[in-house]
Design an enzyme around this catalytic site. Structure first.
Site, PDB file in Angstrom:
ATOM      1  N   LEU A 170      -1.890 -15.021   6.289  1.00  0.00           N
ATOM      2  CA  LEU A 170      -0.700 -15.725   5.814  1.00  0.00           C
ATOM      3  C   LEU A 170       0.361 -15.825   6.898  1.00  0.00           C
ATOM      4  CD1 LEU A 170      -0.342 -14.419   2.164  1.00  0.00           C
ATOM      5  CD2 LEU A 170      -1.106 -16.658   2.949  1.00  0.00           C
ATOM      6  N   ALA A 171       0.621 -14.723   7.601  1.00  0.00           N
ATOM      7  CA  ALA A 171       1.662 -14.761   8.631  1.00  0.00           C
ATOM      8  C   ALA A 171       1.244 -15.664   9.784  1.00  0.00           C
ATOM      9  CB  ALA A 171       1.962 -13.349   9.122  1.00  0.00           C
ATOM     10  N   GLY A 172       0.046 -15.482  10.288  1.00  0.00           N
ATOM     11  CA  GLY A 172      -0.410 -16.215  11.470  1.00  0.00           C
ATOM     12  C   GLY A 172      -0.593 -17.700  11.213  1.00  0.00           C
TER      13      GLY A 172
ATOM     14  N   LEU B 233       2.342 -10.714   0.328  1.00  0.00           N
ATOM     15  CA  LEU B 233       2.162 -12.150   0.507  1.00  0.00           C
ATOM     16  C   LEU B 233       3.514 -12.781   0.826  1.00  0.00           C
ATOM     17  CD1 LEU B 233      -0.292 -12.976  -2.417  1.00  0.00           C
ATOM     18  CD2 LEU B 233      -0.773 -12.168  -0.122  1.00  0.00           C
TER      19      LEU B 233
ATOM     20  N   ARG C 272       3.430   1.897  -6.786  1.00  0.00           N
ATOM     21  CA  ARG C 272       2.077   2.332  -6.452  1.00  0.00           C
ATOM     22  C   ARG C 272       2.001   3.792  -6.018  1.00  0.00           C
ATOM     23  NH1 ARG C 272       0.239  -3.245  -3.326  1.00  0.00           N
ATOM     24  NH2 ARG C 272      -0.020  -4.399  -5.269  1.00  0.00           N
TER      25      ARG C 272
ATOM     26  N   HIS D  15      -4.902   0.938   0.900  1.00  0.00           N
ATOM     27  CA  HIS D  15      -4.810  -0.489   0.635  1.00  0.00           C
ATOM     28  C   HIS D  15      -3.974  -1.246   1.668  1.00  0.00           C
ATOM     29  CE1 HIS D  15      -4.622  -4.165  -1.577  1.00  0.00           C
ATOM     30  NE2 HIS D  15      -3.331  -4.087  -1.813  1.00  0.00           N
TER      31      HIS D  15
ATOM     32  N   GLY E  99      -4.362 -13.981  15.045  1.00  0.00           N
ATOM     33  CA  GLY E  99      -4.531 -13.703  13.618  1.00  0.00           C
ATOM     34  C   GLY E  99      -4.125 -14.928  12.813  1.00  0.00           C
TER      35      GLY E  99
ATOM     36  N   HIS F 279      -3.339   2.576  -3.034  1.00  0.00           N
ATOM     37  CA  HIS F 279      -3.221   1.755  -4.235  1.00  0.00           C
ATOM     38  C   HIS F 279      -3.857   2.472  -5.421  1.00  0.00           C
ATOM     39  CE1 HIS F 279      -3.413  -1.576  -6.959  1.00  0.00           C
ATOM     40  NE2 HIS F 279      -2.757  -2.342  -6.122  1.00  0.00           N
TER      41      HIS F 279
ATOM     42  N   SER G  75      -6.549  -5.510  -9.259  1.00  0.00           N
ATOM     43  CA  SER G  75      -5.155  -5.900  -9.074  1.00  0.00           C
ATOM     44  C   SER G  75      -4.158  -5.103  -9.911  1.00  0.00           C
ATOM     45  CB  SER G  75      -5.008  -7.370  -9.422  1.00  0.00           C
ATOM     46  OG  SER G  75      -3.642  -7.694  -9.566  1.00  0.00           O
TER      47      SER G  75
END
Lengths: 660, 251
Positions: free
Chosen positions: A45-47, A465, A332, A425, A42, A268, A286
């Site tokens: 962002l993490a990967g 994020l 949310r 979401h 993956g 969401h 958003s």
């Protein structure tokens, strides 16, 4: 009944744990790092951040993604922003406050130590991203700009218009490609991980399928990092990308990794409502829009007037009415349930009655229009002038979102309020990990949305994020060293090893089985049917009877799938239908576990709302005596065993969550 | 929603880059609120039901941001509407009875994988050659210690919104990648963080672009006209200026 789950939380004061951990964790010297191989699955962002950082440190990294480029990972679609406890706005923010808001927002079902670490490293993330050239929004003086998000009373969200995820991912992607360019990362695009290989109880590699040739490949790694995102697509309709799937995490689960809190799903509140049977996905608007958009429905049931014709006094701003302290910026889960409550009671709008208004007119005129008029020296501006001036400001803040809304619905949100409804979401649940992000399989790690660790039963906006990048840039580089420092004598294992042989055989038999069915129904039709069951019975509201029914229905659907699915094409070629079939097969198992977990949790908390457990005012009613634990499920083939990790709150007083 | 549209599709079918391709004709019933890709989903379900092989096409986020969807629709990358990707194009942009021609990106640097899917790995290799700031994790200073004027940040952001879809290459008669490369070079040359490698970056990226077999730019402007994110043609001017300046300095 259960083996004790060791979360490996370091001793000491909450605020010292991470510092002390970092100062005392075993290190790997640079010469040894070159001989240690790490697999990263993956590239969101993490990967991407993990692969880039580990490669910078000197490890040999192999990274995998199913898309045609690592830059396409679904982190790219995150809109609103990223939280960090910088306190640049001088409004009283601090690491403790971010920690506190996150624990409270998660309805007291997250682990204190992990969340505090997340809040601590949040500030480093912003620094790192800016250094990479991420173009965050700025003020005229050149400093970074912030805005508010739900569940907080400070402005700590950094953003890049309505495409923050894109800019952060492109930053991490550029760091990753830099390492690809210098040869420290070998990148495998259009590859899907379909087996974890374990040897003597440790993760030692993966079987991946090259999605272009259809061939199975064996890859060795001293450690395997799963950064494969969430499983919201089990609902078929969600804001996830079409390809987002649970397959890698599910294969890890079947190889021994426990799956934690699978029923914790985030619905969401502000998405574009479903418009037809053919619909393939839902689009998010958003949460940042709730800074300036006011949510309302008509005060009269079934009011069919055009929204602009409904006078102010006949509108029910139900969030402002029910939650005066947080108003439109409640978390949310709270906002979603409130929308459902109004629609179920007959106040919903739009052709289906399953929508509420998100209206910008009042802030466009009174907040921005008036300020601009004052700046321009216009005295007593009329309504048209205020709208014209305010529109420019709103356009700058949310222009791309408004355009997207118009593109999809053919309505202009500058003129007519948006119609929105909740949609699936994010998934707070995921692979169980300890403080080091290691799953119950030694050497196998889970980062970002793929793990369960930081958001409890409800995630706050702009925190996904933050968590993805925290895990990848600042947590795993230390914690994986704790494991790899003991592996320096392990030579790379030949992929002819019998464990690789066996894993490849399992994978190929599974594919042959799927291809051999040659029934009548498309994969898509099964996915759609599963999604409906999940949404109706394991969605925004759940009940014992509904969940029991859902489990029976999912089992029956799964049985039918293995008799009647039709997958065209061949195994050894580019065959997207086959890729999808493998993913849907896994969703058909995961769906059952989610219902099992939801049925077990006889309380309501965060996004998990059991109709039997609510306060008189319809709020989620937790049962801390019985359920202040992480439910970690062990897979036994066709059933699961529950293991509990008790949650101990030493620093926060656990209480009924209130946003009133 | 209740209205139905009958669409005649001419879709490019090609088993792989080792085979030649041709157009196949299909009839599909669509509704105006469907996205173009949802119409393609309906087509594929129809083909599967009839026992055929569905059309392969790339797509993922379906929100116009991941850059994975492609398709040349009636001769235009991402179809007839300005500033949208194929996934955000809706059938209301077409009329009942229309014939719609669907083709893959066509460029030798983007070989066809199957039907409408192409290999855009060349873009990744261009970024790997220099489209970054060399800053290891942990090296950063406080984010507000470097002030960036709002106008500069906004311009950098505008260039950074490129989604790497490849429409610019597809639109160009020379299959040039100058808009893509120009967008990244512009973003990083505007920002203080990009200054240290400003010259080496542009040279490395242009060299890689040439090595991948993208064509030269003749300033026709089709790329910017078809870009779903409306990246302006001025990024190519910036790219040329940055490249010339780097070369003059002996890079």
């Amino acid at each position: 009944m259960s083996q004790k789950l060791d979360s490996k939380i370091p001793a000491g004061n909450l605020s010292d744990k991470w510092t002390q951990y970092r100062s005392s964790v075993s290190l790997v010297n640079p010469a040894n790092k070159r001989n240690l191989e790490v697999i990263v699955v993956g590239t969101g962002l993490a990967g991407a951040s993990a692969a880039a950082t580990l490669a910078e440190m000197g490890y040999k990294v192999k990274a995998f993604c199913f898309q045609d480029s690592p830059r396409r990972a679904h982190s790219i679609a995150a809109q609103g922003g990223i939280n960090a406890a910088k306190n640049y706005q001088n409004d009283g923010d601090s690491v403790y406050r971010l920690f506190y808001d996150t624990i409270k927002g998660g309805d007291y079902r997250a682990r204190e130590a992990n969340v505090h670490r997340l809040a601590e490293v949040s500030t480093n993330i912003i620094d790192q991203c800016v250094a990479q050239g991420v173009p965050f929004a700025r003020e005229y003086g050149g400093t970074l700009s912030n805005r508010s998000f739900g569940g907080t009373q400070v402005q700590r969200t950094f953003y890049a218009a309505g495409q923050t995820g894109q800019q952060l991912l492109l930053g991490a992607y550029s760091a990753l490609e830099r390492q690809v360019g210098v040869g420290n990362v070998k990148m495998y695009t259009r590859h899907e991980m379909i087996e974890v290989v374990t040897i003597d109880g440790k993760a030692r590699g993966i079987i991946a399928r090259d999605l272009v040739s259809g061939k199975l490949e064996r890859h060795f790694g001293h450690a395997v990092l799963l950064c494969t995102g969430g499983y919201g697509n089990v609902f078929y309709l969600s804001t996830n990308a079409m390809g987002s799937n649970v397959t890698a995490a599910w294969k890890a689960h079947k190889a021994g990794a426990y799956f934690a809190n699978p029923c914790f799903t985030q619905i969401h509140p502000t998405c574009i409502p479903v418009s037809g049977h053919y619909q393939s996905k839902l689009t998010l608007m958003s949460e940042s829009l709730r800074n300036d958009g006011r949510i309302w429905v008509p005060k009269a049931q079934g009011d069919k007037r055009h929204p602009n014709d409904i006078p102010e006094e006949e509108r029910d701003y139900y969030l402002e009415r029910r939650y005066p302290a947080f108003g439109n910026l409640v978390p949310r889960d709270v906002a979603s349930r409130a929308a459902k409550e109004r629609c179920d009671a007959g106040y919903g709008v739009g052709s289906s009655g399953m929508a509420v208004y998100l209206d910008f007119r009042s802030n466009m005129m009174n907040k921005y229009g008036r300020a601009e008029a004052t700046k321009a020296g216009i005295e007593n501006p009329d309504e048209a002038t205020l709208v014209r001036l305010g529109k420019e400001v709103v356009k700058e803040k949310y222009g791309n979102l408004f355009d997207m809304y118009k593109q999809i619905t053919d309505e202009d949100p500058y003129e007519v309020p948006m119609r929105i409804y909740p949609a699936v979401h994010y998934t707070m649940g995921g692979l169980w990990v300890d403080y080091e992000l290691q799953t119950t399989v030694p050497g196998l790690y889970a980062l970002g949305e793929a793990n369960f660790s930081d958001h409890g039963a409800n995630r706050l906006g702009a925190s996904a994020l933050m968590q993805g990048l925290a895990d990848g840039y600042f947590v795993i580089p230390y914690t994986v060293g704790s494991y790899l420092s003991k592996e320096i004598h392990t030579k790379a294992i030949d992929t002819q090893h019998e464990a690789f042989e066996a894993a490849e055989k399992r994978a190929s038999e599974r594919i042959e089985k799927l291809m051999g069915i040659q029934g009548k129904r498309s994969v898509e039709s099964y996915h759609r049917e599963l999604g409906l069951i999940m949404w109706d019975k394991c969605g925004m509201a759940r009940s014992e009877a509904g969940l029991k029914e859902a489990i029976e229905q999912i089992r029956a659907l799964r049985e039918d799938f293995y008799k009647n699915v039709r997958i065209p094409g061949k195994v050894n070629e580019f065959n997207p239908e086959l890729d999808k079939a493998g993913r849907v097969a896994d969703f058909l198992e995961l769906g059952e576990l989610m219902c099992v977990d939801a049925l077990n949790r006889n309380e309501s908390c965060g996004g998990h709302f059991r109709e039997e457990f609510q306060t008189e005012e319809g709020e989620a009613l937790r049962d801390d005596d019985k359920f202040a634990y992480v439910a970690a499920w062990e897979n036994n083939g066709d059933s699961w065993t529950l293991h509990k990790e008790e949650l101990n709150y030493e620093n926060i007083k656990i209480q009924q969550r209130s946003y009133k | 929603m209740s209205e139905n549209m009958n669409i005649n599709l001419k879709v490019w079918r090609q088993p792989s880059d080792q085979n030649t391709g041709s157009f196949e004709t299909y009839k599909v019933q669509a509704s105006p609120d469907m996205s173009f890709l949802e119409m393609m989903d309906v087509l594929n379900e129809q083909i599967i039901e009839e026992g055929g092989e569905p059309v392969a096409f790339d797509h993922d986020c379906r929100e116009g941001i991941c850059g994975m969807c492609s398709m040349v629709i009636n001769g235009r990358p991402h179809g007839p509407k300005q500033g949208v990707t194929t996934c955000q194009l809706h059938m209301r942009s077409f009329s009942d009875g229309d014939t719609v021609v669907v083709e893959p990106w066509r460029a030798s640097a983007f070989p066809v994988i199957k039907d409408l899917s192409v290999d855009r790995g060349a873009f990744d290799r261009i970024i790997a050659a220099g489209g970054y700031v060399s800053v290891n994790t942990g090296n950063a200073v406080d984010a507000n210690s470097v002030l960036i004027p709002k106008d500069t940040a906004d311009k950098a952001f505008e260039a950074a919104t490129c989604i790497g879809c490849g429409a610019c290459v597809s639109a160009c008669k020379n299959a040039s990648a100058m808009l893509f490369v120009g967008a990244k070079v512009t973003q990083l040359s505007l920002l203080p963080q990009g200054q240290a490698e400003r010259e080496s970056r542009v040279v490395a990226m242009v060299n890689q672009m040439d090595a991948e077999g993208f064509g030269a730019c003749t300033n026709t402007g089709a790329c910017a006209a078809e870009c779903p994110k409306e990246i302006p043609l001025s990024v190519i001017a910036t790219l040329n200026r940055e490249y010339t300046s780097a070369k003059l300095k002996g890079r």
